[in-house]
Design a protein around this motif. Structure first.
Motif, PDB file in Angstrom:
ATOM      1  N   PRO A  37       0.836  -1.211   0.000  1.00 19.56           N
ATOM      2  CA  PRO A  37       0.000   0.000   0.000  1.00 19.56           C
ATOM      3  C   PRO A  37       0.866   1.254   0.000  1.00 19.56           C
ATOM      4  CG  PRO A  37       0.050  -0.969   2.189  1.00 19.56           C
ATOM      5  CD  PRO A  37       0.785  -1.923   1.286  1.00 19.56           C
ATOM      6  N   MET A  38       0.481   2.195  -0.810  1.00 23.86           N
ATOM      7  CA  MET A  38       1.168   3.493  -0.849  1.00 23.86           C
ATOM      8  C   MET A  38       0.342   4.468  -0.029  1.00 23.86           C
ATOM      9  SD  MET A  38       3.974   3.417  -2.817  1.00 23.86           S
ATOM     10  CE  MET A  38       4.349   1.919  -1.888  1.00 23.86           C
ATOM     11  N   GLU A  39       0.723   4.642   1.211  1.00 22.70           N
ATOM     12  CA  GLU A  39      -0.047   5.456   2.139  1.00 22.70           C
ATOM     13  C   GLU A  39       0.551   6.850   2.262  1.00 22.70           C
ATOM     14  OE1 GLU A  39       0.048   3.219   5.699  1.00 22.70           O
ATOM     15  OE2 GLU A  39      -1.336   1.674   4.990  1.00 22.70           O
ATOM     16  N   PRO A  40      -0.256   7.828   2.664  1.00 25.36           N
ATOM     17  CA  PRO A  40       0.284   9.182   2.863  1.00 25.36           C
ATOM     18  C   PRO A  40       1.466   9.160   3.820  1.00 25.36           C
ATOM     19  CG  PRO A  40      -2.111   9.204   2.973  1.00 25.36           C
ATOM     20  CD  PRO A  40      -1.703   7.762   2.919  1.00 25.36           C
ATOM     21  N   GLY A  41       2.492   9.898   3.438  1.00 31.35           N
ATOM     22  CA  GLY A  41       3.691   9.951   4.249  1.00 31.35           C
ATOM     23  C   GLY A  41       4.809   9.053   3.749  1.00 31.35           C
ATOM     24  N   THR A  42       4.467   7.998   2.969  1.00 26.84           N
ATOM     25  CA  THR A  42       5.521   7.162   2.410  1.00 26.84           C
ATOM     26  C   THR A  42       6.171   7.888   1.244  1.00 26.84           C
ATOM     27  OG1 THR A  42       3.938   6.070   0.962  1.00 26.84           O
ATOM     28  CG2 THR A  42       4.356   5.046   3.094  1.00 26.84           C
ATOM     29  N   PRO A  43       7.470   7.633   0.990  1.00 25.33           N
ATOM     30  CA  PRO A  43       8.193   8.426  -0.023  1.00 25.33           C
ATOM     31  C   PRO A  43       7.579   8.366  -1.410  1.00 25.33           C
ATOM     32  CG  PRO A  43       9.729   7.176   1.340  1.00 25.33           C
ATOM     33  CD  PRO A  43       8.357   6.697   1.712  1.00 25.33           C
ATOM     34  N   LEU A  44       6.984   7.219  -1.775  1.00 25.41           N
ATOM     35  CA  LEU A  44       6.469   7.070  -3.133  1.00 25.41           C
ATOM     36  C   LEU A  44       4.977   7.396  -3.246  1.00 25.41           C
ATOM     37  CD1 LEU A  44       8.323   3.846  -4.244  1.00 25.41           C
ATOM     38  CD2 LEU A  44       8.607   6.128  -5.196  1.00 25.41           C
ATOM     39  N   TYR A  45       4.367   7.828  -2.141  1.00 15.92           N
ATOM     40  CA  TYR A  45       2.943   8.156  -2.192  1.00 15.92           C
ATOM     41  C   TYR A  45       2.734   9.370  -3.108  1.00 15.92           C
ATOM     42  CZ  TYR A  45      -1.662   9.718  -0.719  1.00 15.92           C
ATOM     43  OH  TYR A  45      -2.968  10.119  -0.704  1.00 15.92           O
ATOM     44  N   PRO A  46       1.682   9.407  -3.924  1.00 18.99           N
ATOM     45  CA  PRO A  46       0.732   8.308  -4.123  1.00 18.99           C
ATOM     46  C   PRO A  46       1.219   7.354  -5.205  1.00 18.99           C
ATOM     47  CG  PRO A  46       0.036  10.208  -5.365  1.00 18.99           C
ATOM     48  CD  PRO A  46       1.297  10.621  -4.650  1.00 18.99           C
ATOM     49  N   ALA A  47       0.573   6.204  -5.286  1.00 16.12           N
ATOM     50  CA  ALA A  47       0.851   5.306  -6.397  1.00 16.12           C
ATOM     51  C   ALA A  47       0.363   5.957  -7.685  1.00 16.12           C
ATOM     52  CB  ALA A  47       0.136   3.968  -6.180  1.00 16.12           C
ATOM     53  N   PRO A  48       0.991   5.631  -8.814  1.00 17.14           N
ATOM     54  CA  PRO A  48       0.542   6.257 -10.069  1.00 17.14           C
ATOM     55  C   PRO A  48      -0.929   6.051 -10.367  1.00 17.14           C
ATOM     56  CG  PRO A  48       2.644   5.165 -10.368  1.00 17.14           C
ATOM     57  CD  PRO A  48       2.165   4.772  -9.011  1.00 17.14           C
ATOM     58  N   ARG A  49      -1.461   4.896  -9.935  1.00 16.17           N
ATOM     59  CA  ARG A  49      -2.886   4.627 -10.183  1.00 16.17           C
ATOM     60  C   ARG A  49      -3.404   3.785  -9.032  1.00 16.17           C
ATOM     61  NH1 ARG A  49      -4.979   0.846 -15.074  1.00 16.17           N
ATOM     62  NH2 ARG A  49      -7.233   1.005 -14.772  1.00 16.17           N
ATOM     63  N   GLY A  50      -4.408   4.204  -8.366  1.00 12.04           N
ATOM     64  CA  GLY A  50      -4.893   3.469  -7.207  1.00 12.04           C
ATOM     65  C   GLY A  50      -4.021   3.724  -5.994  1.00 12.04           C
ATOM     66  N   GLN A  51      -4.054   2.804  -5.021  1.00 19.59           N
ATOM     67  CA  GLN A  51      -3.327   2.998  -3.773  1.00 19.59           C
ATOM     68  C   GLN A  51      -2.312   1.910  -3.481  1.00 19.59           C
ATOM     69  OE1 GLN A  51      -3.618   5.776  -1.907  1.00 19.59           O
ATOM     70  NE2 GLN A  51      -4.979   6.504  -3.515  1.00 19.59           N
ATOM     71  N   GLN A  52      -2.258   0.864  -4.318  1.00 22.18           N
ATOM     72  CA  GLN A  52      -1.314  -0.222  -4.068  1.00 22.18           C
ATOM     73  C   GLN A  52      -0.448  -0.470  -5.287  1.00 22.18           C
ATOM     74  OE1 GLN A  52      -3.106  -3.162  -0.798  1.00 22.18           O
ATOM     75  NE2 GLN A  52      -3.959  -3.513  -2.792  1.00 22.18           N
ATOM     76  N   VAL A  53       0.715  -1.075  -5.051  1.00 19.05           N
ATOM     77  CA  VAL A  53       1.625  -1.452  -6.129  1.00 19.05           C
ATOM     78  C   VAL A  53       2.073  -2.885  -5.886  1.00 19.05           C
ATOM     79  CG1 VAL A  53       2.426   0.911  -6.465  1.00 19.05           C
ATOM     80  CG2 VAL A  53       3.672  -0.580  -4.910  1.00 19.05           C
ATOM     81  N   LEU A  54       2.584  -3.526  -6.920  1.00 18.16           N
ATOM     82  CA  LEU A  54       3.159  -4.860  -6.811  1.00 18.16           C
ATOM     83  C   LEU A  54       4.654  -4.709  -6.593  1.00 18.16           C
ATOM     84  CD1 LEU A  54       2.307  -7.872  -7.076  1.00 18.16           C
ATOM     85  CD2 LEU A  54       3.171  -7.753  -9.429  1.00 18.16           C
ATOM     86  N   GLY A  55       5.188  -5.341  -5.564  1.00 17.01           N
ATOM     87  CA  GLY A  55       6.582  -5.115  -5.233  1.00 17.01           C
ATOM     88  C   GLY A  55       7.334  -6.368  -4.890  1.00 17.01           C
ATOM     89  N   VAL A  56       8.655  -6.273  -5.004  1.00 22.82           N
ATOM     90  CA  VAL A  56       9.588  -7.310  -4.582  1.00 22.82           C
ATOM     91  C   VAL A  56      10.648  -6.633  -3.739  1.00 22.82           C
ATOM     92  CG1 VAL A  56      11.321  -8.975  -5.309  1.00 22.82           C
ATOM     93  CG2 VAL A  56       9.208  -8.775  -6.585  1.00 22.82           C
TER      94      VAL A  56
END
Length: 862
Positions: A90-109
């Motif tokens: 989840p890309m939540e407010p306050g995280t460096p990459l917030y917001p996600a380009p589309r929606g609120q979550q990204v797929l990560g490794v």
């Protein structure tokens, strides 16, 4: 019974068929010329843009084959490795990459590797497939990597590798979202390759991905409409169903002849990423349509990384009529390992508040540097020549930007690099308002530049409080050749505040000062603490064949014009026909050195931090001993007696016709004169502007034609069509019968002319006016006034009410309607009106022709 003419015609008569038809004909004939005069068509000035008829039975030209927002685990993608490595973040407010380009979550490794695979089936002929996705590093300290391959599912062999954005594989910066693209054009594949399936493999480590899109489109030109206000979830890109954002077009390769039309009055809060090359006769166009203000792309308050519009490897591309605001870069013309591009035009665009003062190219893979309205750069390993030949920037406005137009390449040694990465640049018209921090125009490694009728003016509000390491300047030219700058203005460059914190740190920490100073501590000890330069024009070194003529340079905190050898010696620099005034009024200061000595290994310096020394940047023109060229026919007006007009260096410069004057003697001369003269206009034989007979003399003046280019005459005449104005300038103070311009007369209204557009250049110091072109005319000349141009934002077709335009031969716009057509249409309207009047009269009398039908046959005018 005949009805009185003053009585309204009864409603029942309007309902009669003959009257209805005649009324309809009259309305149509009256509307035709109005429509012909007012209907806008495509062109750089904007207006309402019609769309070619589209067959509703044809399927949407862009087909979406995959669309993954990654709000849930990917469904149709195969995991080639341990599924547990993949997680939804989840890309939540306050995280460096917030917001996600589309929606609120990204797929990560965040550990191990990501390997996703998807087979999309057999490839179709003559089809362009595009994969785009957003990618960012999953670690704030370690750079992530990503690669995308096109695979043959039958053999597992990869071919057509690579992003157009960064190559087959690359490392991505932390806390930055990148939009990357892979394009597969089946028309360019071999028969064996085309017979396989379209399959993508995505690999990466320490990486997040989001907003993945795979599209397909047939190879033919299309018109795509984009509207944030009228788009819906069922969009096709047609005029009736426009895209509601640029998401589908982002990264999709545009083809020759394609048009992307953006609705006027709409605001888009998204990064736009376009790619594709046009052809000589079929350029790609990005333009507005509809009515209202310019379409706006604005990205908020992130000035460090945001780019409003990136166009990748542009060739034969037209971009017009867009407004971009609140970003690091407005328009990024990005060239990645791509050469031989031609013919890019950007015109009538507005770039505002690209005002980040932070420049650290190494943090952006040596691509992004100064915040700019238009940034031309990319990745060009080895600095090969001929990246782009033919760039036109016409009538663009840069307002409150760190830099207006900037060409910079940070990844190679600038001194030993060729001067023809960019070729044949034309900057014509337009202005930079408070946009001269890192250069309103910064030209580097370019062969062939013409800059004309460009205005740089306006103080930057950040200068009073902010610090700028690089030193501010107006026009800057470096490592370039064959440059012509003419009929332009360069003014109001601010010296930025000093870095007080760094100054104190250096004073308290000599070790830190020596670290910054290097081998020349006396000269460079505090260079990184002071904001330097502030010159109107900086010819920075390693330039050849530069002509600077018929320009006005004034009111800059530093020097008017300086020649430096930062990048090497300048050769054959010609400065002629220019006026410099009131420059060098806020020069660079330095702390006084109390003592310094060499201890055998380094300099030991002691500064008196309570005292400043007056700097040496107060020249109107500062030459360099290594430069060669000519300084001729210039006027220099100093503000005070500190230093002088032209530096005594520049021994290889020839000098002639230099006027050294005082600004205090001319600065308070008025811009409006009230002669209150009446008289009779003499004949041509009696009028002599050289001797001053038969004319009204106005002066002395000191009027910068760039600041106040509009001449208004409050003049009444009994006859005549135009007044003639003879003028002298600060460079040529002798009246001549061959140097004049005309002002059309408008009865009691003021005569009005744009003297700059009419060919006038420089600073006016006197006028002689012949009030009419008809001898014997009586006149009264009440006032002569020079005025500024209206605010461009209120000019039709710029950002206010759209202009009325019709297409020209080159796809631009022309406001004219053929006179013959107009007269014909008006004649038809009058004829219809006459027929209607006759018909109404006959109907009102109750009469008709013997044997005529009650109602006229369909299709006849009655």
């Amino acid at each position: 019974m005949i009805q009185p003419a003053s009585r309204p015609m009864p409603l029942r008569l309007l309902l009669r068929p003959r009257v209805r038809l005649l009324s309809l004909l009259l309305v149509l004939t009256l509307l035709v010329p109005l429509a012909g005069c007012a209907r806008p068509t495509p062109g750089p000035s904007g207006g309402k843009t019609p769309t070619p008829a589209e067959d509703p039975a044809v399927a949407p030209e862009i087909r979406i084959l995959a669309d993954e927002p990654f709000e849930t685990p990917p469904g149709d993608w195969s995991h080639l490795t341990d599924r547990n490595n993949l997680e939804l973040v989840p890309m939540e407010p306050g995280t460096p990459l917030y917001p996600a380009p589309r929606g609120q979550q990204v797929l990560g490794v965040t550990s191990g590797r990501m390997e996703l695979f998807r087979d999309l089936g057999p490839m179709e002929p003559d089809t362009v497939y595009t994969l785009t996705l957003s990618v960012a590093s999953a670690s704030p300290t370690n750079l992530g990597s990503l690669s995308v391959s096109l695979l043959d599912p039958a053999t597992g062999k990869a071919h057509a590798l690579g992003f157009s954005a960064q190559g087959a594989s690359f490392k991505v910066d932390a806390v930055v979202w990148n939009r990357v693209t892979l394009v597969v054009d089946t028309s360019a594949l071999s028969e064996t390759e085309r017979s396989g399936h379209l399959a993508f493999e995505i690999r990466g480590s320490l990486v997040y991905v989001d907003d993945l899109l795979v599209t397909a489109r047939r190879r033919r030109a299309m018109t795509f409409h984009v509207s944030a206000s009228e788009g819906s979830g069922d969009e096709t890109g047609s005029l009736a169903n426009p895209f509601d954002s640029f998401r589908i077009l982002n990264g999709t390769r545009l083809l020759p002849g394609d048009r992307v039309l953006v609705r006027r009055g709409d605001t888009f809060r998204e990064r736009v990423y376009l790619t594709g090359k046009g052809e000589t006769e079929r350029p790609i166009r990005i333009e507005p349509y509809g009515e209202g203000a310019m379409p706006l792309i604005t990205l908020g308050e992130n000035r460090r990384t945001d780019v409003a519009l990136t166009y990748e490897n542009a060739s034969h591309v037209r971009i017009a009529g867009l407004h971009m605001e609140n970003a690091k870069i407005g328009l990024y013309l990005r060239y990645y390992k791509d050469y031989g591009n031609r013919d890019v035009v950007v015109e009538d665009c507005l770039f505002r508040k690209m005002d980040d003062l932070y420049c650290a190219p190494q943090e952006y893979q040596n691509e992004l540097g100064f915040s700019s309205g238009i940034w031309l750069s990319g990745f060009n390993p080895g600095g090969a020549s001929d990246v782009l030949d033919g760039l036109v920037l016409r009538s663009n406005r840069f307002e409150y930007c760190t830099s207006g137009f900037n060409t910079n390449w940070f990844y190679f040694d600038p001194v030993g690099h060729p001067k023809d990465i960019l070729r044949n640049v034309l900057v014509e018209g337009g202005h930079a308002l408070a946009s001269s921090v890192a250069g309103s125009l910064l030209i580097q490694w370019t062969d062939g530049v013409v800059i004309r009728h460009f205005r740089q003016f306006g103080r930057n509000p950040l200068a009073e409080t902010e610090w700028f390491l690089w030193g501010s300047t107006g026009l800057m030219i470096g490592s370039s050749q064959n440059i012509l700058v003419e009929n332009s203005e360069f003014a109001d460059v601010d010296r930025f505040a000093d870095n007080k914190a760094l100054m104190q740190e250096l004073a308290d920490n000599p070790e830190r000062m020596r670290e910054l100073a290097g081998s020349l501590p006396l000269y460079f000890g505090l260079h990184q603490a002071f904001s330097g330069d502030a010159s109107g024009v900086d010819i920075d070194g390693n330039n050849e064949n530069v002509t600077f003529r018929n320009n006005v340079v004034h009111d800059n905190d530093g020097m008017g014009l300086q020649l430096l050898t930062t990048l090497g010696a300048n050769r054959n620099v010609v400065i002629e026909g220019c006026t410099f005034y009131n420059n060098g009024t806020n020069v660079k200061n330095k702390w006084e050195v109390r003592s310094f000595e060499w201890n055998g290994s380094e300099w030991v310096i002691e500064y008196d931090t309570s005292r400043y020394l007056f700097g040496g940047d107060a020249w109107e023109v500062k030459l360099d001993t290594a430069a060669s060229g000519r300084l001729a026919d210039v006027r220099l007006y100093r503000a005070d007696e500190s230093f002088g007009w032209v530096s005594r260096s520049g021994i290889q410069f020839s000098r002639s016709g230099i006027g050294e004057l005082w600004y205090r003697d001319v600065r308070d001369l008025p811009s409006e004169v009230r002669p209150d003269r009446s008289g009779t206009v003499l004949s041509d034989a009696e009028t002599d502007p050289v001797a001053g007979t038969g004319v009204v003399e106005i002066g002395p003046l000191f009027l910068n034609g760039f600041q106040r280019p509009i001449l208004e005459l409050d003049l009444s005449v009994s006859a005549g069509e135009r007044a003639r104005v003879y003028y002298i300038t600060d460079l040529d103070r002798d009246y001549s019968p061959d140097r004049w311009f005309d002002v059309p007369l408008q009865g009691e209204a003021a005569g009005h002319v744009d003297t700059l557009a009419d060919g006038f250049k420089g600073v006016l110091v006197g006028l002689r006016i012949r009030p009419s072109d008809e001898a014997g005319a009586e006149y009264t000349l009440r006032s002569v006034r020079f005025a500024e141009k209206p605010d461009p934002s209120a000019t039709p077709g710029v950002s206010g009410t759209p202009a009325t335009t019709t297409p020209s031969a080159d796809g631009g716009s022309d406001t004219r309607v053929p006179l013959g057509t107009t007269l014909l249409l008006l004649g038809l309207a009058l004829a219809a009106g006459l027929l209607l009047a006759l018909g109404l009269r006959r109907v009102s009398r109750g009469g008709r022709r013997p044997g005529a039908p009650t109602d006229p046959p369909s299709g006849t005018p009655g």
